[in-house]
Design an enzyme around this catalytic site. Sequence first.
Site, PDB file in Angstrom:
ATOM      1  N   GLY A 116       0.828  -1.192   0.000  1.00  0.00           N
ATOM      2  CA  GLY A 116       0.000   0.000   0.000  1.00  0.00           C
ATOM      3  C   GLY A 116       0.869   1.250   0.000  1.00  0.00           C
ATOM      4  O   GLY A 116       2.013   1.217   0.468  1.00  0.00           O
ATOM      5  N   GLN A 144       3.166  10.022   0.889  1.00  0.00           N
ATOM      6  CA  GLN A 144       4.448   9.302   0.926  1.00  0.00           C
ATOM      7  C   GLN A 144       5.329   9.608  -0.289  1.00  0.00           C
ATOM      8  O   GLN A 144       6.525   9.345  -0.259  1.00  0.00           O
ATOM      9  CB  GLN A 144       4.210   7.790   1.029  1.00  0.00           C
ATOM     10  CG  GLN A 144       3.582   7.383   2.367  1.00  0.00           C
ATOM     11  CD  GLN A 144       3.423   5.887   2.455  1.00  0.00           C
ATOM     12  OE1 GLN A 144       2.430   5.339   2.007  1.00  0.00           O
ATOM     13  NE2 GLN A 144       4.416   5.215   3.015  1.00  0.00           N
ATOM     14  N   CYS A 161       5.918   0.020   7.064  1.00  0.00           N
ATOM     15  CA  CYS A 161       5.548   1.149   6.226  1.00  0.00           C
ATOM     16  C   CYS A 161       6.763   1.530   5.385  1.00  0.00           C
ATOM     17  O   CYS A 161       7.873   1.581   5.896  1.00  0.00           O
ATOM     18  CB  CYS A 161       5.142   2.316   7.128  1.00  0.00           C
ATOM     19  SG  CYS A 161       4.712   3.813   6.238  1.00  0.00           S
ATOM     20  N   LEU A 162       6.549   1.802   4.112  1.00  0.00           N
ATOM     21  CA  LEU A 162       7.673   2.170   3.240  1.00  0.00           C
ATOM     22  C   LEU A 162       8.337   3.473   3.692  1.00  0.00           C
ATOM     23  O   LEU A 162       9.491   3.723   3.375  1.00  0.00           O
ATOM     24  CB  LEU A 162       7.211   2.292   1.789  1.00  0.00           C
ATOM     25  CG  LEU A 162       6.752   0.980   1.120  1.00  0.00           C
ATOM     26  CD1 LEU A 162       6.351   1.236  -0.320  1.00  0.00           C
ATOM     27  CD2 LEU A 162       7.822  -0.098   1.197  1.00  0.00           C
ATOM     28  N   HIS A 202      -4.361   1.458   7.494  1.00  0.00           N
ATOM     29  CA  HIS A 202      -3.017   2.064   7.519  1.00  0.00           C
ATOM     30  C   HIS A 202      -2.915   3.209   6.504  1.00  0.00           C
ATOM     31  O   HIS A 202      -2.456   4.308   6.838  1.00  0.00           O
ATOM     32  CB  HIS A 202      -1.984   0.967   7.228  1.00  0.00           C
ATOM     33  CG  HIS A 202      -0.557   1.435   7.157  1.00  0.00           C
ATOM     34  ND1 HIS A 202       0.419   0.975   8.015  1.00  0.00           N
ATOM     35  CD2 HIS A 202       0.066   2.309   6.314  1.00  0.00           C
ATOM     36  CE1 HIS A 202       1.573   1.572   7.706  1.00  0.00           C
ATOM     37  NE2 HIS A 202       1.388   2.366   6.679  1.00  0.00           N
ATOM     38  N   GLU A 203      -3.368   2.951   5.283  1.00  0.00           N
ATOM     39  CA  GLU A 203      -3.202   3.953   4.218  1.00  0.00           C
ATOM     40  C   GLU A 203      -4.120   5.153   4.412  1.00  0.00           C
ATOM     41  O   GLU A 203      -3.707   6.291   4.169  1.00  0.00           O
ATOM     42  CB  GLU A 203      -3.421   3.329   2.836  1.00  0.00           C
ATOM     43  CG  GLU A 203      -2.478   2.183   2.484  1.00  0.00           C
ATOM     44  CD  GLU A 203      -1.008   2.476   2.694  1.00  0.00           C
ATOM     45  OE1 GLU A 203      -0.602   3.645   2.579  1.00  0.00           O
ATOM     46  OE2 GLU A 203      -0.249   1.539   2.998  1.00  0.00           O
ATOM     47  N   HIS A 248      -2.645   7.629   6.752  1.00  0.00           N
ATOM     48  CA  HIS A 248      -1.602   8.490   6.176  1.00  0.00           C
ATOM     49  C   HIS A 248      -2.196   9.809   5.693  1.00  0.00           C
ATOM     50  O   HIS A 248      -1.539  10.853   5.728  1.00  0.00           O
ATOM     51  CB  HIS A 248      -0.954   7.808   4.960  1.00  0.00           C
ATOM     52  CG  HIS A 248       0.237   6.953   5.291  1.00  0.00           C
ATOM     53  ND1 HIS A 248       1.394   7.455   5.825  1.00  0.00           N
ATOM     54  CD2 HIS A 248       0.452   5.620   5.133  1.00  0.00           C
ATOM     55  CE1 HIS A 248       2.274   6.468   5.986  1.00  0.00           C
ATOM     56  NE2 HIS A 248       1.724   5.339   5.576  1.00  0.00           N
TER      57      HIS A 248
HETATM   58 NI    NI Z   1       2.620   3.487   5.491  1.00  0.00          NI
END
Ligand code: NI
Length: 149
Positions: free
Chosen positions: A46, A51, A88-89, A130-131, A134
């Site tokens: 995701g 991000q 998380c990236l 999660h997304e 963000h």
């Molecule tokens: Ni993330």
Amino acid sequence: MAIREVRTKEDEILYKSCKEVIKFDEKLHILLDDMYDTMSSHDGVGLAAPQVGILKRAVVIDVGEGKLELINPEIIEQSGEQTGNEGCLSVPGIWGEVTRPNVVTVKAQDRNGKWFKITGEGLLARAICHETEHLDGKLFLDRVTKFVE
Ligand code: NI
């Protein structure tokens, strides 16, 4: 299509609230395609627009059940509970245990502005939660109950 730079947790943009998407134009489509490529290139499941430095309410997800794009997403139902490891990236190398609802239903627009609803379970539910967080400037780190070595 292009791979964009992923912002990491030191970047203040990740803590800002994103703006609603109102134009469903070519620029949005390029952003979504780039986000998908960026996510895939990092083996992520995701990615949210902030991000890659864009403060817009747009998310891409692929947990192995196909590509899902959520524009202006809003979780409208949730049930159950799951506890599992999350990463998380934007927070490379750090994993932690997070409790999330096991089933969520989200209302969102597609890349052309059409509203739809989708219900996800397990990993998909986790990714949706999660997304979408963000987009409100929240990282999963705040929800970690135990960091994984
Ligand atoms: Ni993330």
